[in-house]
Design a protein around this motif. Structure first.
Motif, PDB file in Angstrom:
ATOM      1  N   ALA A  80      36.090  40.012  47.768  1.00 34.07           N
ATOM      2  CA  ALA A  80      34.920  40.406  46.974  1.00 34.07           C
ATOM      3  C   ALA A  80      34.221  39.199  46.378  1.00 34.07           C
ATOM      4  O   ALA A  80      32.995  39.199  46.216  1.00 34.07           O
ATOM      5  CB  ALA A  80      35.336  41.383  45.879  1.00 34.07           C
ATOM      6  N   ALA A  81      34.960  38.149  46.062  1.00 35.78           N
ATOM      7  CA  ALA A  81      34.387  36.974  45.402  1.00 35.78           C
ATOM      8  C   ALA A  81      33.797  35.967  46.391  1.00 35.78           C
ATOM      9  O   ALA A  81      32.990  35.123  46.003  1.00 35.78           O
ATOM     10  CB  ALA A  81      35.455  36.282  44.549  1.00 35.78           C
ATOM     11  N   SER A  82      34.178  36.048  47.648  1.00 36.41           N
ATOM     12  CA  SER A  82      33.706  35.097  48.655  1.00 36.41           C
ATOM     13  C   SER A  82      32.441  35.626  49.318  1.00 36.41           C
ATOM     14  O   SER A  82      32.109  36.797  49.197  1.00 36.41           O
ATOM     15  CB  SER A  82      34.790  34.857  49.705  1.00 36.41           C
ATOM     16  N   ARG A  83      31.730  34.737  50.048  1.00 35.64           N
ATOM     17  CA  ARG A  83      30.478  35.137  50.688  1.00 35.64           C
ATOM     18  C   ARG A  83      30.429  34.839  52.178  1.00 35.64           C
ATOM     19  O   ARG A  83      29.687  35.458  52.913  1.00 35.64           O
ATOM     20  CB  ARG A  83      29.290  34.434  50.025  1.00 35.64           C
ATOM     21  N   ILE A 143      38.534  33.550  55.811  1.00 33.10           N
ATOM     22  CA  ILE A 143      37.845  33.306  54.555  1.00 33.10           C
ATOM     23  C   ILE A 143      38.758  32.369  53.777  1.00 33.10           C
ATOM     24  O   ILE A 143      39.942  32.675  53.589  1.00 33.10           O
ATOM     25  CB  ILE A 143      37.622  34.616  53.755  1.00 33.10           C
ATOM     26  N   GLU A 144      38.240  31.214  53.361  1.00 34.40           N
ATOM     27  CA  GLU A 144      39.107  30.228  52.717  1.00 34.40           C
ATOM     28  C   GLU A 144      38.400  29.547  51.557  1.00 34.40           C
ATOM     29  O   GLU A 144      37.177  29.559  51.466  1.00 34.40           O
ATOM     30  CB  GLU A 144      39.632  29.214  53.727  1.00 34.40           C
ATOM     31  N   ALA A 145      39.211  28.960  50.684  1.00 38.59           N
ATOM     32  CA  ALA A 145      38.694  28.222  49.530  1.00 38.59           C
ATOM     33  C   ALA A 145      39.677  27.118  49.184  1.00 38.59           C
ATOM     34  O   ALA A 145      40.861  27.186  49.526  1.00 38.59           O
ATOM     35  CB  ALA A 145      38.513  29.156  48.333  1.00 38.59           C
ATOM     36  N   GLY A 146      39.174  26.104  48.465  1.00 31.60           N
ATOM     37  CA  GLY A 146      40.017  25.007  48.010  1.00 31.60           C
ATOM     38  C   GLY A 146      39.754  23.744  48.807  1.00 31.60           C
ATOM     39  O   GLY A 146      39.446  23.811  49.999  1.00 31.60           O
ATOM     40  N   ASP A 147      39.899  22.610  48.131  1.00 31.92           N
ATOM     41  CA  ASP A 147      39.687  21.327  48.785  1.00 31.92           C
ATOM     42  C   ASP A 147      40.987  20.571  49.009  1.00 31.92           C
ATOM     43  O   ASP A 147      41.204  19.994  50.067  1.00 31.92           O
ATOM     44  CB  ASP A 147      38.717  20.464  47.963  1.00 31.92           C
ATOM     45  N   ASP A 148      41.836  20.546  48.008  1.00 34.02           N
ATOM     46  CA  ASP A 148      43.122  19.860  48.123  1.00 34.02           C
ATOM     47  C   ASP A 148      44.198  20.853  48.541  1.00 34.02           C
ATOM     48  O   ASP A 148      44.080  22.062  48.300  1.00 34.02           O
ATOM     49  CB  ASP A 148      43.497  19.210  46.792  1.00 34.02           C
ATOM     50  N   ALA A 189      22.315  40.263  52.244  1.00 31.77           N
ATOM     51  CA  ALA A 189      21.223  39.463  51.666  1.00 31.77           C
ATOM     52  C   ALA A 189      21.440  39.268  50.168  1.00 31.77           C
ATOM     53  O   ALA A 189      21.186  38.185  49.635  1.00 31.77           O
ATOM     54  CB  ALA A 189      19.877  40.122  51.936  1.00 31.77           C
ATOM     55  N   ARG A 190      21.912  40.292  49.480  1.00 36.05           N
ATOM     56  CA  ARG A 190      22.208  40.161  48.042  1.00 36.05           C
ATOM     57  C   ARG A 190      23.275  39.101  47.797  1.00 36.05           C
ATOM     58  O   ARG A 190      23.190  38.336  46.847  1.00 36.05           O
ATOM     59  CB  ARG A 190      22.689  41.504  47.480  1.00 36.05           C
ATOM     60  N   ARG A 191      24.294  39.062  48.654  1.00 31.26           N
ATOM     61  CA  ARG A 191      25.370  38.075  48.493  1.00 31.26           C
ATOM     62  C   ARG A 191      24.900  36.671  48.857  1.00 31.26           C
ATOM     63  O   ARG A 191      25.385  35.684  48.321  1.00 31.26           O
ATOM     64  CB  ARG A 191      26.579  38.475  49.332  1.00 31.26           C
ATOM     65  N   MET A 192      23.962  36.586  49.809  1.00 31.28           N
ATOM     66  CA  MET A 192      23.433  35.283  50.225  1.00 31.28           C
ATOM     67  C   MET A 192      22.546  34.674  49.147  1.00 31.28           C
ATOM     68  O   MET A 192      22.468  33.454  49.031  1.00 31.28           O
ATOM     69  CB  MET A 192      22.604  35.429  51.507  1.00 31.28           C
ATOM     70  N   THR A 193      21.860  35.524  48.407  1.00 32.74           N
ATOM     71  CA  THR A 193      20.850  35.072  47.444  1.00 32.74           C
ATOM     72  C   THR A 193      21.063  35.763  46.101  1.00 32.74           C
ATOM     73  O   THR A 193      20.256  36.627  45.713  1.00 32.74           O
ATOM     74  CB  THR A 193      19.439  35.364  47.981  1.00 32.74           C
TER      75      THR A 193
END
Length: 146
Positions: free
Chosen positions: A19-22, A73-78, A105-109
């Protein structure tokens, strides 16, 4: 408990992460068996990943031939921040192309009002098809638990 089990997300954590990712990386299967990998914006349709694309796009042709997909779907740099969900599933074309397109479109913008988004969605939606991914397997990890 092994390390793999320690870093797996719960179903609720997976749902919150999605839900939090785009954006996701969508893999389909080319005619020669090689993966076709693209980044896509997505929305959730009844908790499932939904995306739209042009009807003549390679991913659309691939799905028509073989509907198996994987979504990353992924997040994080280290390393100690890495989180992700790898979803395997079957992409099914749905009729609600404009509804899903508006959600994407709502999630994109974020923050752009619907009255400004709707003309874009209606125009581009004429050439698009929408899919929802029926999950067959979900793998998740959250290295912040290490």
């Amino acid at each position: 408990m092994n390390q793999r089990a320690r870093i797996a997300m719960t179903e609720d954590e997976v749902a919150a992460f999605l839900a939090a990712s785009r954006k996701l990386q969508l893999a389909t299967i080319n005619p020669d068996g090689t993966p076709h990998l693209v980044t896509m914006f997505y929305a959730l349709a009844d908790g499932k990943i939904g995306f739209w694309t042009y009807g003549k796009a390679q991913k659309t042709l691939n799905i028509a031939r073989d509907p198996r997909v994987s979504c990353l779907i992924e997040a994080g740099d280290d390393y100690n921040e890495l989180r992700g969900v790898l979803l395997y599933g079957i992409a099914k074309q749905v009729e609600k192309t404009l509804d899903l397109g508006l959600d994407i479109a709502r999630r994109m913008t974020p923050g752009v009002p619907d009255d400004l988004l709707l003309p874009y969605v209606e125009q581009t939606g004429r050439k698009r098809v929408a899919f929802v991914v029926e999950p067959t397997r979900v793998v998740s990890w959250d290295h912040r638990r290490l």
